[in-house]
Scaffold this motif. Structure first.
Motif, PDB file in Angstrom:
ATOM      1  N   PRO A 191       0.817  -1.214   0.000  1.00  0.00           N
ATOM      2  CA  PRO A 191       0.000   0.000   0.000  1.00  0.00           C
ATOM      3  C   PRO A 191       0.854   1.268   0.000  1.00  0.00           C
ATOM      4  O   PRO A 191       0.392   2.334  -0.416  1.00  0.00           O
ATOM      5  N   HIS A 192       2.090   1.142   0.481  1.00  0.00           N
ATOM      6  CA  HIS A 192       3.011   2.274   0.510  1.00  0.00           C
ATOM      7  C   HIS A 192       4.347   1.814  -0.081  1.00  0.00           C
ATOM      8  O   HIS A 192       4.706   0.642   0.018  1.00  0.00           O
ATOM      9  N   PRO A 193       5.111   2.719  -0.688  1.00  0.00           N
ATOM     10  CA  PRO A 193       6.416   2.345  -1.264  1.00  0.00           C
ATOM     11  C   PRO A 193       7.319   1.700  -0.218  1.00  0.00           C
ATOM     12  O   PRO A 193       7.376   2.156   0.928  1.00  0.00           O
ATOM     13  N   MET A 194       8.018   0.645  -0.616  1.00  0.00           N
ATOM     14  CA  MET A 194       8.944  -0.037   0.282  1.00  0.00           C
ATOM     15  C   MET A 194      10.364   0.125  -0.234  1.00  0.00           C
ATOM     16  O   MET A 194      10.604   0.049  -1.440  1.00  0.00           O
ATOM     17  N   SER A 195      11.293   0.353   0.685  1.00  0.00           N
ATOM     18  CA  SER A 195      12.695   0.536   0.313  1.00  0.00           C
ATOM     19  C   SER A 195      13.503  -0.696   0.725  1.00  0.00           C
ATOM     20  O   SER A 195      13.106  -1.457   1.610  1.00  0.00           O
ATOM     21  N   TYR A 196      14.657  -0.864   0.058  1.00  0.00           N
ATOM     22  CA  TYR A 196      15.486  -2.029   0.367  1.00  0.00           C
ATOM     23  C   TYR A 196      16.966  -1.701   0.210  1.00  0.00           C
ATOM     24  O   TYR A 196      17.355  -0.734  -0.464  1.00  0.00           O
ATOM     25  N   TYR A 197      17.769  -2.537   0.863  1.00  0.00           N
ATOM     26  CA  TYR A 197      19.219  -2.485   0.735  1.00  0.00           C
ATOM     27  C   TYR A 197      19.687  -3.887   0.372  1.00  0.00           C
ATOM     28  O   TYR A 197      19.340  -4.856   1.041  1.00  0.00           O
ATOM     29  N   THR A 223      12.038   0.508  -3.850  1.00  0.00           N
ATOM     30  CA  THR A 223      12.948   1.647  -3.980  1.00  0.00           C
ATOM     31  C   THR A 223      14.311   1.278  -3.410  1.00  0.00           C
ATOM     32  O   THR A 223      14.415   0.818  -2.270  1.00  0.00           O
ATOM     33  N   ASN A 224      15.360   1.485  -4.198  1.00  0.00           N
ATOM     34  CA  ASN A 224      16.711   1.126  -3.804  1.00  0.00           C
ATOM     35  C   ASN A 224      17.358   2.296  -3.072  1.00  0.00           C
ATOM     36  O   ASN A 224      17.506   3.390  -3.625  1.00  0.00           O
ATOM     37  N   ILE A 225      17.798   2.084  -1.830  1.00  0.00           N
ATOM     38  CA  ILE A 225      18.378   3.182  -1.044  1.00  0.00           C
ATOM     39  C   ILE A 225      19.742   3.600  -1.575  1.00  0.00           C
ATOM     40  O   ILE A 225      20.238   4.685  -1.227  1.00  0.00           O
ATOM     41  N   ILE A 241      23.302   3.979   5.276  1.00  0.00           N
ATOM     42  CA  ILE A 241      22.304   2.911   5.388  1.00  0.00           C
ATOM     43  C   ILE A 241      21.351   3.186   6.539  1.00  0.00           C
ATOM     44  O   ILE A 241      20.121   3.057   6.405  1.00  0.00           O
ATOM     45  N   LEU A 242      21.908   3.570   7.677  1.00  0.00           N
ATOM     46  CA  LEU A 242      21.065   3.841   8.841  1.00  0.00           C
ATOM     47  C   LEU A 242      20.126   5.013   8.579  1.00  0.00           C
ATOM     48  O   LEU A 242      18.959   4.995   8.981  1.00  0.00           O
ATOM     49  N   HIS A 243      20.629   6.040   7.904  1.00  0.00           N
ATOM     50  CA  HIS A 243      19.799   7.202   7.609  1.00  0.00           C
ATOM     51  C   HIS A 243      18.680   6.833   6.629  1.00  0.00           C
ATOM     52  O   HIS A 243      17.543   7.315   6.765  1.00  0.00           O
ATOM     53  N   ALA A 244      18.984   5.967   5.654  1.00  0.00           N
ATOM     54  CA  ALA A 244      17.970   5.570   4.671  1.00  0.00           C
ATOM     55  C   ALA A 244      16.895   4.687   5.298  1.00  0.00           C
ATOM     56  O   ALA A 244      15.757   4.656   4.836  1.00  0.00           O
ATOM     57  N   ASN A 245      17.264   3.933   6.345  1.00  0.00           N
ATOM     58  CA  ASN A 245      16.313   3.125   7.113  1.00  0.00           C
ATOM     59  C   ASN A 245      15.457   2.220   6.212  1.00  0.00           C
ATOM     60  O   ASN A 245      14.222   2.347   6.157  1.00  0.00           O
ATOM     61  N   PRO A 246      16.076   1.264   5.516  1.00  0.00           N
ATOM     62  CA  PRO A 246      15.311   0.434   4.574  1.00  0.00           C
ATOM     63  C   PRO A 246      14.287  -0.466   5.265  1.00  0.00           C
ATOM     64  O   PRO A 246      14.501  -0.931   6.384  1.00  0.00           O
ATOM     65  N   THR A 272      18.083  -0.341  15.123  1.00  0.00           N
ATOM     66  CA  THR A 272      16.997   0.634  14.948  1.00  0.00           C
ATOM     67  C   THR A 272      16.456   0.663  13.524  1.00  0.00           C
ATOM     68  O   THR A 272      15.440   1.314  13.263  1.00  0.00           O
ATOM     69  N   VAL A 273      17.127  -0.020  12.599  1.00  0.00           N
ATOM     70  CA  VAL A 273      16.678  -0.029  11.201  1.00  0.00           C
ATOM     71  C   VAL A 273      15.371  -0.820  11.098  1.00  0.00           C
ATOM     72  O   VAL A 273      15.222  -1.892  11.699  1.00  0.00           O
ATOM     73  N   ASP A 274      14.435  -0.308  10.341  1.00  0.00           N
ATOM     74  CA  ASP A 274      13.122  -0.954  10.223  1.00  0.00           C
ATOM     75  C   ASP A 274      13.229  -2.422   9.850  1.00  0.00           C
ATOM     76  O   ASP A 274      12.542  -3.274  10.425  1.00  0.00           O
ATOM     77  N   ALA A 275      14.072  -2.740   8.848  1.00  0.00           N
ATOM     78  CA  ALA A 275      14.188  -4.118   8.382  1.00  0.00           C
ATOM     79  C   ALA A 275      14.668  -5.046   9.491  1.00  0.00           C
ATOM     80  O   ALA A 275      14.204  -6.186   9.613  1.00  0.00           O
ATOM     81  N   VAL A 276      15.597  -4.563  10.323  1.00  0.00           N
ATOM     82  CA  VAL A 276      16.123  -5.365  11.429  1.00  0.00           C
ATOM     83  C   VAL A 276      15.095  -5.451  12.547  1.00  0.00           C
ATOM     84  O   VAL A 276      14.817  -6.530  13.096  1.00  0.00           O
TER      85      VAL A 276
END
Length: 313
Positions: A191-197, A223-225, A241-246, A272-276
């Motif tokens: 429903p919302h754009p998702m980012s990844y690393y 979306t590629n960080i 990477i931490l700032h992009a928060n994938p 603190t990263v969303d993916a983790v």
């Protein structure tokens, strides 16, 4: 009257047989029927991939040396495995491939020629090796790295033409297209754009959307960080990477470097990263994630599973 009836019966039987024969002839071949190749009629053939010189083969090659792991996988997938007499040290799939110590970047023409090949397949970075083999009349098909799925399909079809397995190669491409289209179509859209690393190594080399693997993630609208860094394979810092928060992290360094989701969680600040934090760190098979052969379907499926799970918490 009896003779007339006998004649009528014979005519009806003949008509039924005729209809049955023509019906079978016009009926489409079963989709499960294996494609049949006729190598004798396929040669001589001239094959070429974008950006490299064409190769003319006067007859079906019987002794193939593959110095490309992606090409090795493809050769076996299209039915040309019994023509392969040697592969490079990195060609670890399938297991029965005859691995040697050869390497496309370091092997010389004498070492490769010692296998008595009638076709050598190598990455397009092995141009010096190709020149040496040309000098002794060994045909070399150079294979550029794919930038898209269309490039993958083209390489498979060209390898089919070069080895006398054109029908099987086209059938493989058709299956791959169908499988990938279905996987993407059946994957729920976020429903919302998702980012990844996408991590290639623990020192944070990665791949952007401009790379082949990036194009796979693009199928799902991710979306590629790393894109702001430019190029295809930049190196990011922890801070970037931490700032992009994938939302998703894909690890393509699990085999080479034994990186695990648990190890990523232990990195300073990464908790603190969303993916983790949400448990969406996805281990991949390094080889599948770095090659563009038939197993790219497995990579597409892995990304689909990750996107689907991320939408369910």
């Amino acid at each position: 009257m009896t003779a007339f009836r006998r004649l009528a019966a014979l005519l009806l039987a003949a008509l039924a047989l005729f209809i049955g024969i023509t019906g079978c002839a016009s009926r489409p071949r079963s989709e499960t029927s294996p494609p049949v190749d006729d190598p004798a009629s396929a040669f001589p053939v001239k094959v070429q991939l974008p950006g490299v010189d064409p190769v003319t083969l006067t007859q079906q090659p019987k002794r193939i040396v593959s110095l490309s792991p992606t090409a090795t996988e493809t050769l076996y997938a299209i039915g040309a495995g019994n023509q392969v007499v040697a592969v490079d040290s990195d060609s670890d799939h399938p297991k029965q491939a005859p691995r040697t110590k050869l390497n496309a970047l370091t092997a010389d023409a004498a070492a490769v020629g010692g296998q008595n090949p009638d076709l050598v397949i190598a990455p397009d970075s092995a141009r010096q090796l190709a020149e040496g083999l040309h000098a002794v009349n060994v045909p070399v098909l150079l294979t550029p790295a794919a930038a898209s799925l269309d490039d993958t399909y083209r390489q498979i079809e060209v390898l089919g033409q070069a080895t006398g397995h054109g029908n099987q190669a086209r059938a493989l491409v058709d299956r791959m297209r169908g499988d990938i289209d279905k996987i993407v179509r059946d994957t729920p859209k976020p429903p919302h754009p998702m980012s990844y690393y996408h991590e290639i190594s623990p020192d944070h080399y990665t791949a952007t959307a401009q790379s082949f693997v990036g194009s796979i993630y693009g199928l799902f609208g991710l979306t590629n960080i790393a894109d702001p860094a430019g190029g295809q394979f930049p190196r990011l810092s922890d801070e970037q990477i931490l700032h992009a928060n994938p939302n998703l992290i894909f690890l393509a360094d699990t085999k080479c470097c034994q990186v695990t989701p648990e190890a990523v969680a232990q990195r300073p600040g990464w908790g603190t990263v969303d993916a983790v934090r949400t448990g969406h760190v996805v281990p991949l098979d390094d080889d599948v994630a770095s090659r563009w052969g038939p197993r790219v379907v497995d990579l597409v499926r892995a990304v689909s599973d990750a996107v689907t799970k991320a939408q369910h918490g």
